[in-house]
Design a protein around this motif. Structure first.
Motif, PDB file in Angstrom:
ATOM      1  N   ASP A 170      -6.525  79.828  25.425  1.00  0.00           N
ATOM      2  CA  ASP A 170      -6.480  78.504  24.721  1.00  0.00           C
ATOM      3  C   ASP A 170      -5.123  77.874  24.617  1.00  0.00           C
ATOM      4  OD1 ASP A 170      -9.203  79.039  24.491  1.00  0.00           O
ATOM      5  OD2 ASP A 170      -9.222  79.623  22.417  1.00  0.00           O
TER       6      ASP A 170
ATOM      7  N   ARG B   3     -12.972  81.807  16.508  1.00  0.00           N
ATOM      8  CA  ARG B   3     -13.990  81.287  17.216  1.00  0.00           C
ATOM      9  C   ARG B   3     -15.266  81.739  16.395  1.00  0.00           C
ATOM     10  NH1 ARG B   3     -12.117  81.921  22.561  1.00  0.00           N
ATOM     11  NH2 ARG B   3     -11.336  79.977  23.333  1.00  0.00           N
TER      12      ARG B   3
ATOM     13  N   GLN C 114     -18.066  79.478  13.942  1.00  0.00           N
ATOM     14  CA  GLN C 114     -19.302  79.616  14.317  1.00  0.00           C
ATOM     15  C   GLN C 114     -20.257  80.558  13.544  1.00  0.00           C
ATOM     16  OE1 GLN C 114     -19.411  80.073  18.805  1.00  0.00           O
ATOM     17  NE2 GLN C 114     -17.475  78.749  18.978  1.00  0.00           N
TER      18      GLN C 114
ATOM     19  N   LEU D 272     -19.667  85.868  21.566  1.00  0.00           N
ATOM     20  CA  LEU D 272     -19.497  84.521  21.834  1.00  0.00           C
ATOM     21  C   LEU D 272     -20.121  84.239  23.185  1.00  0.00           C
ATOM     22  CD1 LEU D 272     -15.681  84.303  21.014  1.00  0.00           C
ATOM     23  CD2 LEU D 272     -17.420  83.083  19.615  1.00  0.00           C
TER      24      LEU D 272
END
Length: 254
Positions: free
Chosen positions: A135, A177, A181, A249
């Motif tokens: 990332d 993440r 989420q 994920l």
């Protein structure tokens, strides 16, 4: 390969423990910088990211206060003068490199970069490691000293620390993440084989809790938490917590 001393391995082990420790007040890259400094003595360690045009984005440093925000435009304007710039930024070489590997130091001392940016900070010698990080893209870890150059042993220690830093960043981004989420919860279909306790343990893991903290939440020992995690890994077909979180994920095993 350089033969490291016992003291080198002791410092390296301390650094690895800090790399994988829960994020503290320094933040991810501040903590990584501190870990590198534990392993290799330096006046400063700094992590910076670079875009496709070579522009610098500061990620973290230790000690943080040495570099000010106003300093970075000056650094960016002259960074191409650094003797390591072609190897690190153009060739994307990923081994630790020293300024003295590429030029005589008196030549470097005549550059505008050194005299405008590094000389006022009394920073003379550099060792820089290029990393490809999840990332973040291409990132440099730069160590700087005032008087003595970095040694081959320093280079070897930084090389050994590199994969641990990459794993730590990958794990931190996975946890971030998951926290952003909420729909990606352990109750999803791929985790239906887990028991209620295992599901609870994985939920707490996804929130960034350590084994000890999970044990406190569940009123069980740290060893029992680790046994639950091993069962979870087996059922998910993975081998570590980063891969288990990756399953949440939908990214598969790491």
């Amino acid at each position: 390969m350089i033969r490291l001393r016992h003291a080198d391995f002791l410092r390296l082990n301390q650094a690895i423990e800090l790399v994988h420790a829960e994020d503290g007040p320094l933040g991810l890259f501040g903590q990584l910088s501190r870990a590198v400094m534990l392993a290799i003595s330096a006046e400063t360690v700094c992590f910076d990211g670079y875009d496709l045009h070579g522009r610098i984005g500061h990620l973290g440093a230790y000690p943080e206060g040495l570099f000010m925000a106003d300093d970075f435009p000056l650094l960016g304007n002259h960074i191409a003068e650094h003797p390591l710039f072609p190897a690190i930024m153009e060739q994307r070489r990923s081994e630790p490199l020293r300024t003295s590997d590429f030029c005589r130091m008196p030549q470097y001392f005549r550059t505008t970069l050194f005299n405008s940016f590094y000389r006022p900070l009394a920073l003379t010698h550099h060792m820089i490691l290029g990393l490809e990080l999840t990332d973040y893209g291409w990132v440099t870890c730069a160590l700087a000293r005032r008087r003595r150059n970095f040694t081959e042993a320093d280079r070897q220690v930084l090389h050994l620390l590199k994969p641990h830093m990459q794993v730590a960043v990958r794990h931190a981004r996975t946890v971030a993440r998951l926290q952003s989420q909420p729909a990606a919860a352990p109750e999803m279909a791929l985790l239906t084989e887990l028991t209620a306790r295992e599901t609870h343990v994985l939920t707490l893991l996804s929130r960034g809790l350590t084994d000890k903290e999970i044990g406190q939440q569940c009123s069980i020992s740290t060893r029992t938490v680790q046994n639950h995690l091993q069962n979870i890994y087996s059922k998910l077909g993975v081998t570590n917590r980063t891969a288990a979180l990756g399953q949440l994920l939908g990214r598969g095993a790491y």
